[in-house]
Design a protein around this motif. Structure first.
Motif, PDB file in Angstrom:
ATOM      1  N   ALA A   1       0.835  -1.205   0.000  1.00 29.41           N
ATOM      2  CA  ALA A   1       0.000   0.000   0.000  1.00 29.41           C
ATOM      3  C   ALA A   1       0.866   1.251   0.000  1.00 29.41           C
ATOM      4  CB  ALA A   1      -0.929  -0.007   1.215  1.00 29.41           C
ATOM      5  N   ARG A   2       1.953   1.210   0.753  1.00 26.31           N
ATOM      6  CA  ARG A   2       2.862   2.365   0.785  1.00 26.31           C
ATOM      7  C   ARG A   2       3.527   2.565  -0.573  1.00 26.31           C
ATOM      8  NH1 ARG A   2       3.257   7.154   2.533  1.00 26.31           N
ATOM      9  NH2 ARG A   2       5.287   7.911   1.955  1.00 26.31           N
ATOM     10  N   GLY A   3       3.919   1.465  -1.217  1.00 23.88           N
ATOM     11  CA  GLY A   3       4.530   1.558  -2.544  1.00 23.88           C
ATOM     12  C   GLY A   3       3.566   2.132  -3.567  1.00 23.88           C
ATOM     13  N   GLU A   4       2.303   1.715  -3.503  1.00 15.24           N
ATOM     14  CA  GLU A   4       1.294   2.253  -4.424  1.00 15.24           C
ATOM     15  C   GLU A   4       1.073   3.745  -4.182  1.00 15.24           C
ATOM     16  OE1 GLU A   4      -0.081   0.698  -7.043  1.00 15.24           O
ATOM     17  OE2 GLU A   4       1.237  -0.963  -6.516  1.00 15.24           O
ATOM     18  N   ALA A   5       1.064   4.158  -2.914  1.00 13.44           N
ATOM     19  CA  ALA A   5       0.909   5.579  -2.588  1.00 13.44           C
ATOM     20  C   ALA A   5       2.108   6.377  -3.113  1.00 13.44           C
ATOM     21  CB  ALA A   5       0.763   5.768  -1.083  1.00 13.44           C
ATOM     22  N   ASP A   6       3.305   5.823  -2.989  1.00 14.44           N
ATOM     23  CA  ASP A   6       4.499   6.498  -3.517  1.00 14.44           C
ATOM     24  C   ASP A   6       4.423   6.635  -5.030  1.00 14.44           C
ATOM     25  OD1 ASP A   6       5.554   6.769  -0.989  1.00 14.44           O
ATOM     26  OD2 ASP A   6       6.965   5.086  -1.186  1.00 14.44           O
ATOM     27  N   ILE A   7       3.962   5.604  -5.708  1.00 14.84           N
ATOM     28  CA  ILE A   7       3.847   5.660  -7.167  1.00 14.84           C
ATOM     29  C   ILE A   7       2.856   6.746  -7.572  1.00 14.84           C
ATOM     30  CG2 ILE A   7       2.938   4.406  -9.179  1.00 14.84           C
ATOM     31  CD1 ILE A   7       4.331   1.903  -8.058  1.00 14.84           C
ATOM     32  N   ARG A   8       1.696   6.796  -6.914  1.00 14.45           N
ATOM     33  CA  ARG A   8       0.715   7.849  -7.237  1.00 14.45           C
ATOM     34  C   ARG A   8       1.302   9.234  -6.991  1.00 14.45           C
ATOM     35  NH1 ARG A   8      -2.563   4.207  -4.612  1.00 14.45           N
ATOM     36  NH2 ARG A   8      -2.561   5.460  -2.710  1.00 14.45           N
ATOM     37  N   PHE A   9       2.042   9.382  -5.889  1.00 21.50           N
ATOM     38  CA  PHE A   9       2.640  10.685  -5.570  1.00 21.50           C
ATOM     39  C   PHE A   9       3.611  11.117  -6.670  1.00 21.50           C
ATOM     40  CE2 PHE A   9       6.241  13.032  -3.746  1.00 21.50           C
ATOM     41  CZ  PHE A   9       5.585  14.152  -3.260  1.00 21.50           C
TER      42      PHE A   9
ATOM     43  N   LEU B   1      10.503   2.921  -8.494  1.00 22.27           N
ATOM     44  CA  LEU B   1       9.326   2.335  -7.846  1.00 22.27           C
ATOM     45  C   LEU B   1       8.629   1.325  -8.753  1.00 22.27           C
ATOM     46  CD1 LEU B   1       7.932   5.536  -6.124  1.00 22.27           C
ATOM     47  CD2 LEU B   1       8.865   3.520  -4.981  1.00 22.27           C
ATOM     48  N   TYR B   2       8.553   1.640 -10.056  1.00 22.43           N
ATOM     49  CA  TYR B   2       7.959   0.684 -11.005  1.00 22.43           C
ATOM     50  C   TYR B   2       8.793  -0.596 -11.064  1.00 22.43           C
ATOM     51  CZ  TYR B   2       4.502   3.861 -13.071  1.00 22.43           C
ATOM     52  OH  TYR B   2       3.434   4.672 -13.293  1.00 22.43           O
ATOM     53  N   ALA B   3      10.104  -0.470 -11.114  1.00 20.99           N
ATOM     54  CA  ALA B   3      10.973  -1.648 -11.174  1.00 20.99           C
ATOM     55  C   ALA B   3      10.842  -2.484  -9.893  1.00 20.99           C
ATOM     56  CB  ALA B   3      12.425  -1.229 -11.381  1.00 20.99           C
ATOM     57  N   GLN B   4      10.733  -1.824  -8.749  1.00 23.74           N
ATOM     58  CA  GLN B   4      10.560  -2.547  -7.483  1.00 23.74           C
ATOM     59  C   GLN B   4       9.242  -3.305  -7.472  1.00 23.74           C
ATOM     60  OE1 GLN B   4      12.722  -2.970  -5.005  1.00 23.74           O
ATOM     61  NE2 GLN B   4      11.261  -4.260  -3.933  1.00 23.74           N
ATOM     62  N   ARG B   5       8.182  -2.648  -7.912  1.00 23.48           N
ATOM     63  CA  ARG B   5       6.878  -3.312  -7.943  1.00 23.48           C
ATOM     64  C   ARG B   5       6.901  -4.491  -8.918  1.00 23.48           C
ATOM     65  NH1 ARG B   5       1.486  -0.053  -9.397  1.00 23.48           N
ATOM     66  NH2 ARG B   5       2.403  -0.103 -11.476  1.00 23.48           N
ATOM     67  N   ALA B   6       7.590  -4.346 -10.041  1.00 19.39           N
ATOM     68  CA  ALA B   6       7.689  -5.444 -11.006  1.00 19.39           C
ATOM     69  C   ALA B   6       8.423  -6.637 -10.396  1.00 19.39           C
ATOM     70  CB  ALA B   6       8.398  -4.959 -12.264  1.00 19.39           C
ATOM     71  N   ARG B   7       9.488  -6.372  -9.653  1.00 22.69           N
ATOM     72  CA  ARG B   7      10.215  -7.469  -8.997  1.00 22.69           C
ATOM     73  C   ARG B   7       9.353  -8.173  -7.955  1.00 22.69           C
ATOM     74  NH1 ARG B   7      14.532  -3.740  -9.355  1.00 22.69           N
ATOM     75  NH2 ARG B   7      14.087  -2.984  -7.265  1.00 22.69           N
ATOM     76  N   GLU B   8       8.548  -7.392  -7.226  1.00 27.99           N
ATOM     77  CA  GLU B   8       7.741  -7.970  -6.156  1.00 27.99           C
ATOM     78  C   GLU B   8       6.542  -8.744  -6.700  1.00 27.99           C
ATOM     79  OE1 GLU B   8       6.742  -4.574  -3.811  1.00 27.99           O
ATOM     80  OE2 GLU B   8       8.711  -4.514  -2.838  1.00 27.99           O
ATOM     81  N   THR B   9       5.930  -8.247  -7.785  1.00 29.94           N
ATOM     82  CA  THR B   9       4.716  -8.876  -8.280  1.00 29.94           C
ATOM     83  C   THR B   9       4.960  -9.806  -9.461  1.00 29.94           C
ATOM     84  OG1 THR B   9       4.252  -7.046  -9.802  1.00 29.94           O
ATOM     85  CG2 THR B   9       3.345  -6.887  -7.556  1.00 29.94           C
ATOM     86  N   GLY B  10       6.087  -9.626 -10.166  1.00 32.62           N
ATOM     87  CA  GLY B  10       6.336 -10.425 -11.363  1.00 32.62           C
ATOM     88  C   GLY B  10       5.567  -9.906 -12.560  1.00 32.62           C
ATOM     89  N   ASP B  11       5.013  -8.715 -12.473  1.00 30.01           N
ATOM     90  CA  ASP B  11       4.242  -8.124 -13.552  1.00 30.01           C
ATOM     91  C   ASP B  11       5.173  -7.414 -14.524  1.00 30.01           C
ATOM     92  OD1 ASP B  11       2.306  -7.091 -15.164  1.00 30.01           O
ATOM     93  OD2 ASP B  11       1.486  -5.688 -13.680  1.00 30.01           O
ATOM     94  N   TYR B  12       5.236  -7.921 -15.754  1.00 29.67           N
ATOM     95  CA  TYR B  12       6.172  -7.379 -16.750  1.00 29.67           C
ATOM     96  C   TYR B  12       5.726  -6.008 -17.272  1.00 29.67           C
ATOM     97  CZ  TYR B  12       8.536 -11.828 -16.741  1.00 29.67           C
ATOM     98  OH  TYR B  12       9.234 -12.926 -16.359  1.00 29.67           O
ATOM     99  N   ASP B  13       4.485  -5.623 -17.067  1.00 27.15           N
ATOM    100  CA  ASP B  13       4.023  -4.314 -17.529  1.00 27.15           C
ATOM    101  C   ASP B  13       4.736  -3.166 -16.816  1.00 27.15           C
ATOM    102  OD1 ASP B  13       2.275  -5.508 -19.271  1.00 27.15           O
ATOM    103  OD2 ASP B  13       0.584  -5.423 -17.876  1.00 27.15           O
TER     104      ASP B  13
END
Length: 98
Positions: A55-63, A84-96
């Protein structure tokens, strides 16, 4: 047939030994249950922490998306957003996000 002194003693030793085995097994089962409860609590705490971090990562991305929208030439905000996008991709495995 009557039991003599030694027969009763052997029977008593066997009874005490059997009671000890039953007691030891009960204690081990209790310890296993306590360990399972402790592990379940740790798993729940870790899951809650992961949710908070996500949730904190998503808030940072929106900011930083808003900051980049306000100043599209600002390199620091764009760099942080890409991190932040690269970190989220590593955590979720989402290539987008790459």
């Amino acid at each position: 047939m009557r039991m003599r002194g030694r027969g009763w003693m052997v029977a008593g030793v066997i009874a005490v030994g059997a009671a000890g085995v039953v007691s030891a097994r009960a204690a081990m089962a209790h310890e296993d249950a306590a360990r399972a409860r402790q592990q379940a609590g740790a798993i729940r705490a870790a899951a809650a922490l992961r949710e908070q971090e996500a949730a904190r990562g998503e808030a940072d991305i929106r900011f930083f998306q808003a900051r980049v929208a306000q100043d599209p030439y600002g390199a620091a905000d764009r760099a942080r957003l890409s991190t932040l996008y690269a970190q989220r991709a590593r955590e979720t495995g989402d290539y987008d996000d790459y």
